[in-house]
Enzyme design. Structure first.
Site, PDB file in Angstrom:
ATOM      1  N   LYS A   1       1.167  -0.951  -0.063  1.00 54.76           N
ATOM      2  CA  LYS A   1       0.295   0.471  -0.207  1.00 54.76           C
ATOM      3  C   LYS A   1       0.741   1.203  -0.161  1.00 54.76           C
ATOM      4  O   LYS A   1       0.574   2.387  -0.855  1.00 54.76           O
ATOM      5  CB  LYS A   1      -0.920   0.254   0.683  1.00 54.76           C
ATOM      6  CG  LYS A   1      -1.796  -1.038   1.377  1.00 54.76           C
ATOM      7  CD  LYS A   1      -2.855  -0.937   2.294  1.00 54.76           C
ATOM      8  CE  LYS A   1      -2.408  -1.055   3.817  1.00 54.76           C
ATOM      9  NZ  LYS A   1      -1.593  -2.522   3.909  1.00 54.76           N
TER      10      LYS A   1
ATOM     11  N   GLU B   1       1.716   7.201  11.694  1.00 49.41           N
ATOM     12  CA  GLU B   1       3.371   6.431  10.899  1.00 49.41           C
ATOM     13  C   GLU B   1       4.366   5.989  11.895  1.00 49.41           C
ATOM     14  O   GLU B   1       4.600   6.418  12.489  1.00 49.41           O
ATOM     15  CB  GLU B   1       3.871   7.086   9.718  1.00 49.41           C
ATOM     16  CG  GLU B   1       4.817   7.245   8.638  1.00 49.41           C
ATOM     17  CD  GLU B   1       3.669   6.550   7.762  1.00 49.41           C
ATOM     18  OE1 GLU B   1       4.488   5.723   6.782  1.00 49.41           O
ATOM     19  OE2 GLU B   1       2.252   6.382   7.349  1.00 49.41           O
ATOM     20  N   ARG B   2       4.967   4.701  11.669  1.00 48.26           N
ATOM     21  CA  ARG B   2       6.343   4.471  12.303  1.00 48.26           C
ATOM     22  C   ARG B   2       7.504   4.836  11.886  1.00 48.26           C
ATOM     23  O   ARG B   2       7.554   6.111  10.588  1.00 48.26           O
ATOM     24  CB  ARG B   2       6.722   2.984  11.590  1.00 48.26           C
ATOM     25  CG  ARG B   2       5.240   2.261  12.432  1.00 48.26           C
ATOM     26  CD  ARG B   2       6.113   0.438  12.312  1.00 48.26           C
ATOM     27  NE  ARG B   2       4.228  -0.585  12.143  1.00 48.26           N
ATOM     28  CZ  ARG B   2       3.789  -0.669  11.354  1.00 48.26           C
ATOM     29  NH1 ARG B   2       3.860  -0.059  10.144  1.00 48.26           N
ATOM     30  NH2 ARG B   2       3.045  -1.943  11.803  1.00 48.26           N
TER      31      ARG B   2
END
Length: 458
Positions: free
Chosen positions: A161, A187-188
Site C-alpha cells: 500500500k 506512521e512508524r
C-alpha cells in the site's frame, strides 16, 4: 515558544490521566475549543472533547504530558485548532500543528486556517466524471481513478500500500504537474523517515507536503493529523489553484485513534469494540474531500484490513464513501505480480461505457473476462493438466497468463531497490497492448517477455 495569553487564565488543570486532562474552568468553553498552557517554554495544546459538569471539561492533549501538574493555569486560544498556511508549505515536512519536522525554519504564515472546517455546500461542489490517468497499467485499465474522487487501497500488512502511495505522489507531479499532500496517520518513525528521504531522492518533494502524526504520539494527534493535511490540501486547491493529490496512510489508524479517544471519554463501545461515533468520524474526514469550481482534490487512501476481513465495521464504513476500490492481494504478491492489485476484486464507479468510451470499456471487460475464466480453469489445470482443456480454453489460458504478467510494472519509486527503471504507460498505448493480447497479436511472445515491463513496444 510561548503563545500570547491575551489575559487571565480560563482555569487550571484538575487531573492528568495520560493524554486525558480534566480542566476546572471559570466558564465553559465550547466543544473542540483549543486551550493551552506552557511550562518551561514548552507549549501544550488541548482540544475540548467533553463537558463533565458546570465547572470542568475533559480535554485531549496534542503533546506529551510530561511537565504538566495540578493547579497549572490553562488559557483560551479564542478559537479552534489552527495551522499556518502559505505557498512556502510545499517541500516541507510538518506535524499536526504545522510546526516543522524537517529541521527547517517555521512556516512564514500568510494566513491561519481552522482544522475543523465545514464541508462545502452542495451547490459549491462540482460533480466530475473524468478519469485521472496514473501511468500504472492495471489501475488505469480496470479500476481507473476519478478526478476529484476518493480511491481506497485495501490490503493487509505487507502487500504494497505504501509503495503505491509513493508512486501516485510521483505520478501527480510528473504527469499532471500538480501537487501532493501526504498524511502519515500513526506512521512508524522509521517508515516516516525512510519515506521522506525516498521522496527527496525521487525529486518530488518540491511539489509535495508531508504531515506526520507518529505512532508514539497522543491519539489526539493521530486523530487530527488527517484534518491538518486536508486543510493544507484545501488551501492549495482554493487559494493557489493547484491540482491536488491527497494521500493518507492509513485511514484505519485514524479510526483506531478515534476509538482510543472514545474509550478515554468513557463512551460505551459499539459493534466489535469500535466507537459509537464511527460513521460520523469517517464522514467528518471524507465529506471534505471534493471538487469545486476552483479545482479538485483527488484522494488516495491506504486502508489496512484487519485479519483480511472486508466485513469489518470500519472497512464497511469507509467503503461507502469511495469512488474506486483497489484491492491488494497476498496471492498476487506471492506470485511476484507487482503492483499486487487483484484485478477481479477491484473496480471503479466510472467503469462505464458512457464515461470511458467504447474502446476502453470493451477492452477492460475483455481482460477481466479472460482473467476470470483462467481462474475458473486453474483447478482443472492443477489436477489434469493443460492437455485436458479444449483448444479455445487453452488459448484463453495462455493469453490470460501473459496478461497477468503484462499488468505487472516496475515503479519509479522502487527503481533503486530492484534495479529496473520505473515505467509509466499512456492509456492509449495500454489499450493497444491489451487489445493485442486479446486478439492474438502477441501469441508468439513468451510469458517472461511480458513480465515487469512498460509498453510492449519498448
Amino acid at each position: 515558544m510561548k503563545r500570547e495569553t491575551g489575559g487571565s487564565p480560563i482555569g487550571h488543570i484538575h487531573e492528568v490521566h495520560g493524554p486525558v486532562v480534566d480542566v476546572s474552568c471559570r466558564w465553559m468553553p465550547p466543544q473542540h475549543r483549543n486551550l493551552f498552557t506552557y511550562n518551561r517554554d514548552c507549549l501544550y495544546n488541548f482540544e475540548v472533547y467533553r463537558q463533565l459538569d458546570e465547572k470542568k471539561v475533559r480535554v485531549i492533549t496534542l503533546n506529551p504530558t510530561a511537565g504538566l501538574h495540578r493547579g497549572q493555569p490553562v488559557y483560551d486560544s479564542g478559537g479552534q485548532l489552527r495551522v499556518p498556511v502559505s505557498p512556502g508549505c510545499l517541500g516541507r515536512l510538518v506535524n499536526v500543528s504545522g510546526a516543522p519536522l524537517d529541521g527547517g525554519d517555521e512556516l512564514e504564515a500568510v494566513d491561519f486556517r481552522d482544522l475543523l472546517r465545514p464541508s462545502h455546500q452542495l451547490h459549491e461542489m462540482v460533480h466530475v466524471q473524468e478519469m485521472l490517468p496514473t501511468g500504472i497499467k492495471v489501475i488505469d485499465l480496470l479500476c481507473p481513478f476519478v478526478r476529484g474522487g476518493k480511491t481506497g487501497l485495501f490490503g493487509g500488512a505487507g502487500v504494497g500500500k505504501t509503495v503505491l502511495i509513493m508512486e501516485f505522489m510521483h505520478s501527480v507531479v510528473t504527469l499532471h504537474q500538480g501537487v501532493s499532500v501526504f498524511a502519515g496517520v500513526g506512521e512508524r518513525i522509521r517508515e516516516g523517515h525512510e519515506l521522506w528521504h525516498e521522496m527527496r531522492a525521487a525529486g518530488v518533494m518540491p511539489r509535495s507536503l508531508m504531515v506526520f502524526g507518529q505512532m508514539d504520539e497522543s491519539p489526539g494527534v493521530r486523530f487530527r493529523v488527517g484534518m491538518t493535511a486536508l486543510t493544507y490540501a484545501e488551501y492549495l486547491r482554493d487559494t493557489l489553484g493547484e491540482e491536488v493529490m491527497f494521500l493518507v496512510d492509513n485511514v484505519f489508524r485514524y479510526v483506531q485513534a478515534g476509538s482510543e479517544i472514545s474509550g478515554m471519554l468513557g463512551r460505551m463501545p459499539a459493534t466489535m469494540g469500535y466507537q459509537p461515533t464511527l460513521l460520523s468520524d469517517v464522514s467528518e474526514l471524507m465529506d471534505r474531500i471534493c471538487s469545486t469550481a476552483r479545482g479538485a482534490i483527488t484522494a488516495v487512501l491506504a486502508i489496512y484490513v484487519p485479519a483480511d476481513d472486508m466485513t469489518d465495521p470500519a472497512i464497511v464504513a469507509i467503503q461507502t464513501h469511495l469512488d474506486t476500490r483497489v484491492a491488494l492481494s497476498r496471492g498476487q504478491a506471492g506470485q511476484g505480480f507487482y503492483p499486487a492489485v487483484d484485478p477481479l476484486n477491484s473496480g471503479s464507479r466510472i467503469m462505464d461505457r458512457n464515461i470511458l468510451g467504447d474502446r476502453h470499456y470493451t477492452i477492460a471487460e475483455g481482460v477481466r473476462e479472460s482473467l476470470s475464466r483462467y481462474k475458473e480453469l486453474e483447478e482443472i489445470i492443477t489436477m489434469l493438466g493443460m492437455e485436458e482443456l479444449s483448444p479455445a480454453d487453452r488459448r484463453i489460458v495462455l493469453r490470460a497468463r501473459k496478461l497477468q504478467r503484462y499488468l505487472t510494472q516496475p515503479l519509479h519509486v522502487t527503481a533503486q531497490h530492484i534495479g529496473i527503471s520505473g515505467q509509466s504507460v499512456p492509456l492509449d498505448v495500454l489499450l493497444k497492448d491489451c487489445d493485442g493480447f486479446l486478439t492474438g497479436r502477441h501469441d508468439d511472445v513468451s510469458e517472461s517477455a511480458c513480465y515487469m515491463r512498460g509498453a510492449m513496444e519498448n
